[in-house]
Design an enzyme around this catalytic site. Sequence first.
Site, mmCIF file in Angstrom:
data_model
loop_
_atom_site.group_PDB
_atom_site.id
_atom_site.type_symbol
_atom_site.label_atom_id
_atom_site.label_comp_id
_atom_site.label_asym_id
_atom_site.label_seq_id
_atom_site.Cartn_x
_atom_site.Cartn_y
_atom_site.Cartn_z
ATOM 1 N N TYR A 154 0.860 -1.186 0.000
ATOM 2 C CA TYR A 154 0.000 0.000 0.000
ATOM 3 C C TYR A 154 0.892 1.231 0.000
ATOM 4 O O TYR A 154 1.883 1.288 0.733
ATOM 5 C CB TYR A 154 -0.895 -0.005 1.238
ATOM 6 C CG TYR A 154 -1.777 1.219 1.384
ATOM 7 C CD1 TYR A 154 -2.859 1.429 0.531
ATOM 8 C CD2 TYR A 154 -1.527 2.167 2.383
ATOM 9 C CE1 TYR A 154 -3.668 2.553 0.674
ATOM 10 C CE2 TYR A 154 -2.336 3.283 2.532
ATOM 11 C CZ TYR A 154 -3.401 3.474 1.673
ATOM 12 O OH TYR A 154 -4.204 4.581 1.819
ATOM 13 N N ASP A 261 9.297 2.964 -0.602
ATOM 14 C CA ASP A 261 8.286 3.572 0.255
ATOM 15 C C ASP A 261 8.590 3.154 1.688
ATOM 16 O O ASP A 261 8.224 2.054 2.115
ATOM 17 C CB ASP A 261 6.890 3.121 -0.182
ATOM 18 C CG ASP A 261 5.804 3.766 0.686
ATOM 19 O OD1 ASP A 261 6.159 4.368 1.728
ATOM 20 O OD2 ASP A 261 4.626 3.652 0.317
ATOM 21 N N LYS A 289 4.983 8.967 8.937
ATOM 22 C CA LYS A 289 4.811 8.334 10.249
ATOM 23 C C LYS A 289 5.851 8.782 11.291
ATOM 24 O O LYS A 289 5.691 9.826 11.886
ATOM 25 C CB LYS A 289 4.755 6.817 10.089
ATOM 26 C CG LYS A 289 3.557 6.433 9.175
ATOM 27 C CD LYS A 289 3.119 5.010 9.303
ATOM 28 C CE LYS A 289 2.132 4.636 8.226
ATOM 29 N NZ LYS A 289 0.793 4.356 8.670
HETATM 30 N N1 PMP Z 1 2.979 4.197 2.261
HETATM 31 C C1 PMP Z 1 2.955 3.267 3.217
HETATM 32 C C2 PMP Z 1 3.957 2.171 3.188
HETATM 33 C C3 PMP Z 1 1.999 3.339 4.231
HETATM 34 O O1 PMP Z 1 1.961 2.389 5.174
HETATM 35 C C4 PMP Z 1 1.068 4.399 4.219
HETATM 36 C C5 PMP Z 1 -0.003 4.531 5.277
HETATM 37 N N2 PMP Z 1 -0.238 3.482 6.072
HETATM 38 C C6 PMP Z 1 1.146 5.338 3.194
HETATM 39 C C7 PMP Z 1 2.114 5.230 2.231
HETATM 40 C C8 PMP Z 1 0.199 6.493 3.139
HETATM 41 O O2 PMP Z 1 0.465 7.372 4.178
HETATM 42 P P1 PMP Z 1 -0.683 8.363 4.729
HETATM 43 O O3 PMP Z 1 -1.719 7.499 5.365
HETATM 44 O O4 PMP Z 1 0.053 9.244 5.685
HETATM 45 O O5 PMP Z 1 -1.194 9.106 3.547
#
Ligand code: PMP
Length: 447
Positions: A154, A261, A289
């Site tokens: 994701y 990511d 995060k």
């Molecule tokens: N990339 C990864 C690997 C994530 O785990 C997340 C959110 N869980 C995101 C992108 C998206 O981040 P956000 O919820 O802050 O938009």
Amino acid sequence: MNGAPRAAAPGGGPRSAALYAEACGLMPGGVNSPVRAYRAVGGTPPFLVRGEGARVWDADGREYLDYLGSWGPLIAGHAHPAVVAAVTETAAAGSSFGAPTPLEVEMARAVAAAVPSIDMLRFVSSGTEAVMAALRLARAATGRRSIVKFDGCYHGHADALLVKAGSGMMTLAHASPGARAQPGAALPSSAGVPDEVAAWTRVVPFNDADAVRAVFRAGGEIAAVIVEPVAGNMGVVPPAPGFLETVQDLCRAAGAVLVFDEVITGFRIARGGAQGRYGLKPDLTCLGKVIGGGFPVGAYGGRRDLMQMIAPLGPVYQAGTLSGNPVAMRAGLETLRLLDDAAYRRLDELGAALADGLAGAARRSSVPLVVNRVGSMLTPFFTAGPVTDAASAQRADVDGYARFFHGLLARGVMVPPSQFEAWFVSLAHTAGDVRRTVDAAAAALAR
Ligand code: PMP
């Protein structure tokens, strides 16, 4: 009918249930992010009013040991005194300016020093934004359109990435079979994403180097490969030995941009993230995060020649009203200051104790359980395993997980309300907390 599930379902107490009932009339599913609605585990969510260290309290006054950690950011625990003092001071001096501030420079310096592949970076307000901008940059730099992603990973909710996505997409696909894209087809897994957009996204199984090789061999203009170097959004799935190295080599050979990511893994599994832990050098990295310390922050950065294509230096536009927000920068800075070698050793030890404890409890109850863990992120999968990709993750018994979840919640332990998410240990957890959690798990698993 406002969509609120049965009142008798387990989960929150009467005050939470009342809040949820009202919330369901005001916000879709009563929540501002889908997995919070407990659809995968049933029942209604407790509404939280306070957090301190490793604990949270709900509107009914119930206390829980927390392994959500706000889905990753709270590596120092809730309301860490140093973070609270710092953000209070910063907020009192003005919470947003829309003009450059020294804190952005300090934070950029701290991130670039910890992550050697990042020559330059740009702060945004969420992981979604970071990924969206990184891919726009990759497409601009290569003049190509296709993106390769991995099934079950994701990367936020940008259109091009809602194709065989993990996290809430995987959770809801389980709740309503058929919602998930069919193997091999680049179909969007969300309504509202045009097929034409999804068609530029190719999806291959995680940990399958041959599949990546095949995608490159098939030609087509690949702008970027984006990967969670340790997958967290199909539950935790570590990279197989050599997998990421192969992906890196293939990208280099084809002139495609490699995007890590590290929104979850950045500063979570090592100061230098997964790339530091495994000795890799992506062209671009997305963060979020932990670098926000519980405030809304994302970042993308990497090779200087690429980042110099971002406006105002170059032709790739990206902007944000609250980007580099001083309160968020300060929360991130204070959090990063807590993350020395001893902190990562402690996180690893606590993570190992929890993973071993859960596996032991399952063995004693003859429940098939595979616990995947990297440092302080882990997922107990209700399957005999192994879990190496989205297909094997989806063989897990989600009903078994739901029962386990409610068994833990009833015993005062809050974990993600879905089989396909990571549990997070923080510096605020103690060995005693982990023992208590393992005891609760043993009781929840006992037949
Ligand atoms: N990339 C990864 C690997 C994530 O785990 C997340 C959110 N869980 C995101 C992108 C998206 O981040 P956000 O919820 O802050 O938009």
